[in-house]
Design an enzyme around this catalytic site. Structure first.
Site, PDB file in Angstrom:
ATOM      1  N   ARG A  43      -8.499   3.885  12.653  1.00  0.00           N
ATOM      2  CA  ARG A  43      -7.634   4.780  13.030  1.00  0.00           C
ATOM      3  C   ARG A  43      -7.050   4.957  14.433  1.00  0.00           C
ATOM      4  O   ARG A  43      -6.123   5.315  14.858  1.00  0.00           O
ATOM      5  CB  ARG A  43      -8.384   6.327  12.796  1.00  0.00           C
ATOM      6  N   GLU A  49     -10.419   3.991   3.123  1.00  0.00           N
ATOM      7  CA  GLU A  49      -9.751   4.792   2.102  1.00  0.00           C
ATOM      8  C   GLU A  49      -9.863   4.167   0.791  1.00  0.00           C
ATOM      9  O   GLU A  49      -9.892   3.298   0.421  1.00  0.00           O
ATOM     10  CB  GLU A  49      -8.224   4.277   2.522  1.00  0.00           C
ATOM     11  N   ASP A  51       1.037  -1.210  -0.158  1.00  0.00           N
ATOM     12  CA  ASP A  51       0.073  -0.119  -0.068  1.00  0.00           C
ATOM     13  C   ASP A  51       0.894   1.275  -0.035  1.00  0.00           C
ATOM     14  O   ASP A  51       1.814   1.269   0.843  1.00  0.00           O
ATOM     15  CB  ASP A  51      -0.838  -0.074   1.240  1.00  0.00           C
ATOM     16  N   THR A  93      -9.103  -5.893   3.559  1.00  0.00           N
ATOM     17  CA  THR A  93      -8.850  -4.607   2.561  1.00  0.00           C
ATOM     18  C   THR A  93      -9.677  -5.242   1.112  1.00  0.00           C
ATOM     19  O   THR A  93      -9.882  -6.464   0.774  1.00  0.00           O
ATOM     20  CB  THR A  93      -7.498  -4.781   1.945  1.00  0.00           C
ATOM     21  N   HIS A 131      -3.664  13.973   0.536  1.00  0.00           N
ATOM     22  CA  HIS A 131      -4.009  13.005   1.824  1.00  0.00           C
ATOM     23  C   HIS A 131      -2.800  13.239   2.964  1.00  0.00           C
ATOM     24  O   HIS A 131      -3.006  13.204   3.942  1.00  0.00           O
ATOM     25  CB  HIS A 131      -4.202  11.835   1.027  1.00  0.00           C
ATOM     26  N   GLU A 156      -9.166   3.766  -2.785  1.00  0.00           N
ATOM     27  CA  GLU A 156      -7.824   3.788  -3.442  1.00  0.00           C
ATOM     28  C   GLU A 156      -8.087   2.892  -4.941  1.00  0.00           C
ATOM     29  O   GLU A 156      -9.006   2.413  -5.005  1.00  0.00           O
ATOM     30  CB  GLU A 156      -6.909   2.751  -2.646  1.00  0.00           C
ATOM     31  N   LYS A 210      -4.825  -2.183   9.988  1.00  0.00           N
ATOM     32  CA  LYS A 210      -5.298  -2.223   8.307  1.00  0.00           C
ATOM     33  C   LYS A 210      -5.331  -3.564   8.296  1.00  0.00           C
ATOM     34  O   LYS A 210      -6.321  -4.014   7.180  1.00  0.00           O
ATOM     35  CB  LYS A 210      -4.297  -1.776   7.686  1.00  0.00           C
ATOM     36  N   ASP A 245      -9.185   0.217   1.697  1.00  0.00           N
ATOM     37  CA  ASP A 245      -8.255  -0.151   2.535  1.00  0.00           C
ATOM     38  C   ASP A 245      -8.870   0.342   3.981  1.00  0.00           C
ATOM     39  O   ASP A 245      -8.545   1.352   4.583  1.00  0.00           O
ATOM     40  CB  ASP A 245      -6.782   0.601   2.381  1.00  0.00           C
ATOM     41  N   GLN A 291      -4.595   2.229  14.737  1.00  0.00           N
ATOM     42  CA  GLN A 291      -3.694   2.401  13.808  1.00  0.00           C
ATOM     43  C   GLN A 291      -2.613   3.625  14.636  1.00  0.00           C
ATOM     44  O   GLN A 291      -1.316   3.677  14.804  1.00  0.00           O
ATOM     45  CB  GLN A 291      -4.044   3.309  12.652  1.00  0.00           C
ATOM     46  N   GLU A 303     -10.086  12.500   6.726  1.00  0.00           N
ATOM     47  CA  GLU A 303      -9.753  13.897   6.331  1.00  0.00           C
ATOM     48  C   GLU A 303     -11.081  14.685   6.210  1.00  0.00           C
ATOM     49  O   GLU A 303     -11.236  15.726   6.602  1.00  0.00           O
ATOM     50  CB  GLU A 303      -9.217  13.687   4.826  1.00  0.00           C
TER      51      GLU A 303
END
Lengths: 401, 401
Positions: B224, B186, B113, B244, B120, B188, B240, B220, B227, B349
């Site tokens: 948080r 996420e 990844d 996925t 970002h 992606e 994570k 993904d 993490q 975000e």
């Protein structure tokens, strides 16, 4: 101690081998003294119910079969090799080790590398982050780990090509590109998952034995200059992914029963899913004695028993979020370093970031030079004073291309 | 725009499907409008030389066959589906999409990844490290990436069980254990490697097309709070590795030719192995238009063309140290975020770390709640004003177990 004694009937590690007459025919082998038993041929000879599992070009089928099968196969192998009634027939399927080629013994699924030695993490923290705390605040609460590259796990003996990459020496304003100048080793112990676990479930401390098939020695080659420049904020990547070497023999977990010891006391109480001090919990500290040799000279003797986090805790942590296990998952301990300077498992620590090079008979070493050969070896106490050899993992550094 | 138009003869993405009458029989499918062509059956019908590659339970054999085969197969598929002489016979092997089950289309080897959106990375840096620089000093010199867990890559539609783990809220002295409270997505784009590369070699920018088979959408999923507590110093791990999700369709790279655009200008000149501004270099910016939907409401429209690092640069970086590629390697872009607030590709975000929750018709959202369903979709410009659909990747959050 002779190899014969290190690979006696209490060890019986598994590997994959070929013979010169059939170089494309990979077979499951079991090391016994200085010989390799063709396990599939022996199983057919004795009419074992597990013949199919042993007549495979990889260990994965046996690994996936689960613990009761592992125990059954192990008991059969021991009987074939040691019982007077069987030994002669088994001997027909022994090949001298010196005449066979050994291969990567299993198909690696995911590879995870931990960071479980307090001595190592403290030393690295002091070297990489001299202005901060040596250990990060999370270190004693969880076994820190990260995923590595499964596709570049190679068997002992595979040449290690010096990686190229970006590094940013102190004083430079931009990174430079070229061969790593701080190529290092990490002496580690790897654990190989046999029995898978479903996605969305956890593997508790008490289920360690059901899932882990065996143990390998592992050299986590590391380019310190590439690593130092790349690793903030998402961790090591190219500084590690160029090669990870494993020993050709997987020692069954059951062969290490006599090596189980209490892990060191933890000064921070672990959360319940990591707490191996409760009544009835098994000790998964392991008294493995490692040796690191550089061009034949012993440069370190790291004691695995000093590891802060055990492999059982690592497995419980790795799956606590519901991540599944697959047959062939490989997770490594992280560099094994003891308290004493001569017990440190990597050159970064042994030379304190290159500042105090090793003095060897053939010259000084801060980090590895082209042509250098590194060998990790280990043994563990077995039953009745026997020793269990974990074999060796070796690799020679080739120049960058 | 109808699905028929998004999956016309210029798209022809690959997947794996089963039909209710043969649920164990996975087959290679090619999406065409609202149908799925049984590619292996069609190949047999037309006597294609590639029938064997298409009669497989995974895409890996086709992916490993290399670019000239990919082009050949693609030309044949297009002819079967669109030429008057063939259409009728091909139609015998079409199944309505609504009647089939789609599966993970390939066996994932290694999963990497990246972190390639400047918007970002800047936003995350400000949120996670408010007292430091938003971008780390290495960010504009190399595409930062890390290895993820290949074993928990799942196909669109697979439930996502809320992970449990350690988190340390501000003000607590020790970590707490329990279900993640800051579950995020996420958005992606994933790139799927077909042609392998030997260990010890590099894949240069100019060889991107030879190795990358196609493109998938990827979510993904990220916890948080887990993490944030675990990621220093070795990067994301359990935050994570629980899941996925990828879309069921792999869009061939050749279908995206009309979507190739110049990447944004870089304010730091890349090192030569990453320099895509030299004469003759191909542009591998891609004009993919993503949409993120939460419970059916569009919450973001991230533009992939804004990515600072291209997939070609990521591939060149990933192999510059000699790491080999395997068929099935998957590497993802990292969260796709544009400059504008409504173009941000994750809730972290979009809600600025949870401080400004989204106002949705069915309530407020800082992070995901149990039962929430997230869908990523995307399309790209095709030839002559056509649109190339990248399909969708969707997942619903299930409560922690």
């Amino acid at each position: 101690m002779s190899d014969t004694a290190l690979f006696g009937p209490d060890n019986l590690p598994y590997g994959l081998f070929t013979t010169p007459d059939r170089p494309g025919h990979r077979r499951v082998g079991v090391r016994f003294g200085d010989d390799v038993l063709d396990a599939g041929a022996a199983a057919a000879e004795f009419g074992s119910a597990h013949t199919d599992l042993l007549q495979q070009p990889t260990l994965n089928a046996l690994m996936a079969a689960g613990r009761s099968t592992w125990q059954d196969v192990r008991a059969q192998l021991r009987a074939w090799l040691t019982d007077d009634a069987h030994r002669e027939r088994a001997a027909r399927h022994l090949h001298p080790l010196s005449g066979v080629t050994l291969h990567l013994p299993f198909d690696v699924a995911d590879y995870v590398d931990f960071y479980a030695s307090e001595h190592h993490a403290t030393n690295v923290g002091r070297i990489f982050r001299p202005d901060g705390d040596a250990l990060t605040p999370n270190w004693k609460h969880l076994p820190i780990g990260y995923h590595g590259r499964a596709g570049t796990v190679v068997v002992s003996g595979t040449p290690v090509v010096r990686p190229q990459g970006q590094r940013k020496p102190p004083g430079e304003t931009a990174p430079l590109f070229g061969p790593s100048r701080r190529l290092d080793i990490e002496a580690e112990v790897g654990f190989v998952v046999g029995t898978p676990s479903p996605h969305g479930s956890r593997v508790g401390l008490e289920d360690f034995r059901e899932h882990v098939f065996g143990v390998t020695l592992l050299n986590d080659w590391s380019a310190r200059d590439i690593q130092a420049w790349e690793y903030v904020p998402l961790g090591p990547f190219l500084g590690k992914s160029f090669a990870t070497s494993v020993s050709p023999w997987i020692t069954p977990l059951d062969a290490l029963d006599a090596a189980r010891v209490a892990p060191p006391p933890r000064d921070v109480p672990p959360l319940p899913y990591l707490d191996d001090t409760v009544d009835g919990a098994e000790n998964w500290g392991l008294d493995l004695r490692l040796t690191v040799r550089l061009n034949g000279h012993t440069i370190s003797e790291p004691p695995f028993s000093a590891m802060y986090w055990t492999a059982a805790q690592q497995l419980a942590h790795m799956t606590v979020n519901g991540a599944s296990l697959r047959t062939g998952d490989l997770f490594a301990s992280g560099t094994v370093s003891g308290d004493a300077p001569e017990q440190r498992g990597c050159l970064l620590e042994l030379t304190w970031g290159g500042k105090t090079p090793l003095q060897l008979p053939d010259g000084e070493r801060a980090f590895l030079e082209d042509g250098d050969e590194v060998t990790l070896a280990a043994w563990a106490p077995g039953p009745d004073g026997a020793r269990i050899g974990l074999g060796e993992v070796t690799g020679r550094v080739h120049p960058a291309v």
